[in-house]
Design an enzyme around this catalytic site. Structure first.
Site, short mmCIF file in Angstrom:
data_model
loop_
_atom_site.label_atom_id
_atom_site.label_comp_id
_atom_site.label_asym_id
_atom_site.label_seq_id
_atom_site.Cartn_x
_atom_site.Cartn_y
_atom_site.Cartn_z
N LYS A 1 0.82 -1.22 0.00
CA LYS A 1 0.00 0.00 0.00
C LYS A 1 0.85 1.26 0.00
O LYS A 1 2.04 1.25 0.27
CB LYS A 1 -0.97 -0.02 1.19
CG LYS A 1 -2.17 -0.94 0.93
CD LYS A 1 -3.21 -0.92 2.01
CE LYS A 1 -4.36 -1.87 1.61
NZ LYS A 1 -5.35 -2.02 2.69
N ARG B 1 -3.23 -9.97 5.24
CA ARG B 1 -3.68 -10.04 3.83
C ARG B 1 -2.55 -9.52 2.96
O ARG B 1 -2.22 -8.34 3.03
CB ARG B 1 -4.95 -9.19 3.68
CG ARG B 1 -5.58 -9.22 2.30
CD ARG B 1 -6.84 -8.38 2.29
NE ARG B 1 -7.45 -8.33 0.98
CZ ARG B 1 -7.06 -7.50 0.01
NH1 ARG B 1 -6.08 -6.65 0.22
NH2 ARG B 1 -7.66 -7.52 -1.16
C1 7PM Z 1 -5.41 -0.23 -4.82
C2 7PM Z 1 -5.28 0.18 -3.51
C3 7PM Z 1 -5.88 -1.49 -5.11
C4 7PM Z 1 -5.64 -0.65 -2.48
C5 7PM Z 1 -6.23 -2.33 -4.08
C6 7PM Z 1 -6.14 -1.90 -2.77
C7 7PM Z 1 -8.04 -4.44 2.14
C8 7PM Z 1 -9.10 -5.21 1.69
C9 7PM Z 1 -8.26 -4.11 0.02
C10 7PM Z 1 -7.69 -4.46 3.53
C11 7PM Z 1 -9.50 -6.01 3.83
C12 7PM Z 1 -5.44 -3.93 -1.72
C13 7PM Z 1 -6.43 -2.80 -1.62
N1 7PM Z 1 -7.50 -3.78 1.07
N2 7PM Z 1 -9.83 -5.98 2.53
N3 7PM Z 1 -9.24 -4.99 0.37
N4 7PM Z 1 -8.45 -5.26 4.31
N5 7PM Z 1 -10.20 -6.75 4.69
O1 7PM Z 1 -4.29 -3.67 -1.33
O2 7PM Z 1 -6.78 -3.79 4.02
O3 7PM Z 1 -5.76 -5.01 -2.21
S1 7PM Z 1 -8.09 -3.47 -1.59
#
Ligand code: 7PM
Length: 268
Positions: A213, A247
């Site tokens: 991130k 995750r």
């Molecule tokens: C761009 C920026 C694309 C951020 C995707 C993301 C989380 C999640 C995501 C989290 C839970 C990613 C994020 N982040 N679900 N879904 N916790 N529970 O890094 O931090 O995949 S999307």
């Protein structure tokens, strides 16, 4: 304050990307997502989180039919191969279909606030991850503000967990997640991370998602594809501070780090 979890679990991330063609190209997107899920499973992921992209910060909304077309074939294929699957969705229709296809967890960045979402999860036996998000994915990173980010996020997570419990979801089925990057500046994310021991004492398992991130980029000065080491460090420190589930994109590296951490006594 909670001790580090003896057996932290690793959730691998599988994105089912939009079609490159308006029709006919779908097979490739679904096929590569299945291959990715199997690879993460072989690398040691305890479960894989399958998402159809509607929950990504700044992402345009994806309609139900399209999200179902992207996600459900991937869930079916991975479940048939013995992979434990979580589905990242805000939509009750997708939740129901994912549960029908054998998903073990619904990961809702909207914390089951959509009409019918609580009912969808409550009428099943699967686990539920409730994540904190301030605002909506389209707008949440535009100047987010809190008086006390830790207090506000904690209160929100308890409120959402209680809403699920009131509908009949056993507390053991509920996972809470502070939602790093979802309506938060680096400063907010750091404050929440430092509060992990307290958040992990709230009575629910905790999921942490910082993999690749922007906060990792802000700290290290690295572009998104150069954030593996920073992400592994964050995952390991999350586990050290009581997180039950991390995750991550980089499953192999994270699993190795946790093995070394445990062998050297990190889980005491
Ligand atoms: C761009 C920026 C694309 C951020 C995707 C993301 C989380 C999640 C995501 C989290 C839970 C990613 C994020 N982040 N679900 N879904 N916790 N529970 O890094 O931090 O995949 S999307």
């Amino acid at each position: 304050m909670r001790e580090p979890t003896t057996n932290p679990r690793v959730m691998g991330i599988v994105n089912v990307t939009p079609d490159s063609f308006s029709d006919g190209g779908r097979f490739l997107d679904v096929g590569s997502a299945i291959a990715q899920g199997l690879r993460l499973h072989e690398e040691g992921a305890d479960l894989v989180d399958v998402g159809g992209e509607s929950t990504r910060p700044g992402a345009a909304a994806v309609d139900v039919a399209e999200e179902l077309r992207r996600v459900i074939p991937v869930v079916e294929a991975l479940v048939s191969e013995g992979v434990e699957v979580s589905v990242d969705t805000m939509k009750p229709e997708v939740m129901r279909a994912a549960i029908g296809a054998g998903a073990a967890m619904i990961n809702d960045v909207n914390a089951f606030r959509a009409a019918g979402a609580i009912e969808a999860i409550a009428s099943s036996k699967v686990d539920a991850c409730v994540m904190h998000m301030k605002g909506t994915p389209e707008t949440m990173q535009a100047d987010p503000r809190y008086d006390d980010v830790v207090a506000e996020v904690s209160a929100y997570l308890v409120e959402r967990a209680r809403a699920l419990e009131a509908a009949g979801v056993a507390p053991e089925r509920i996972v809470i997640d502070p939602g790093f990057g979802f309506g938060k500046t680096l400063e907010h994310n750091v404050a929440l991370f430092r509060a992990l021991p307290a958040i992990c004492s709230m009575g629910y398992p905790v999921l942490v998602g910082l993999s690749r991130k922007k906060s990792i980029g802000d700290i290290t000065g690295r572009k998104v594809d150069e954030r593996v080491a920073g992400s592994v460090a964050a995952a390991l420190l999350a586990v050290q501070n009581g997180a039950n589930l991390v995750r991550v994109h980089d499953v192999r590296e994270t699993v190795d780090a946790i093995k070394v951490w445990r062998a050297l006594g990190g889980d005491r």
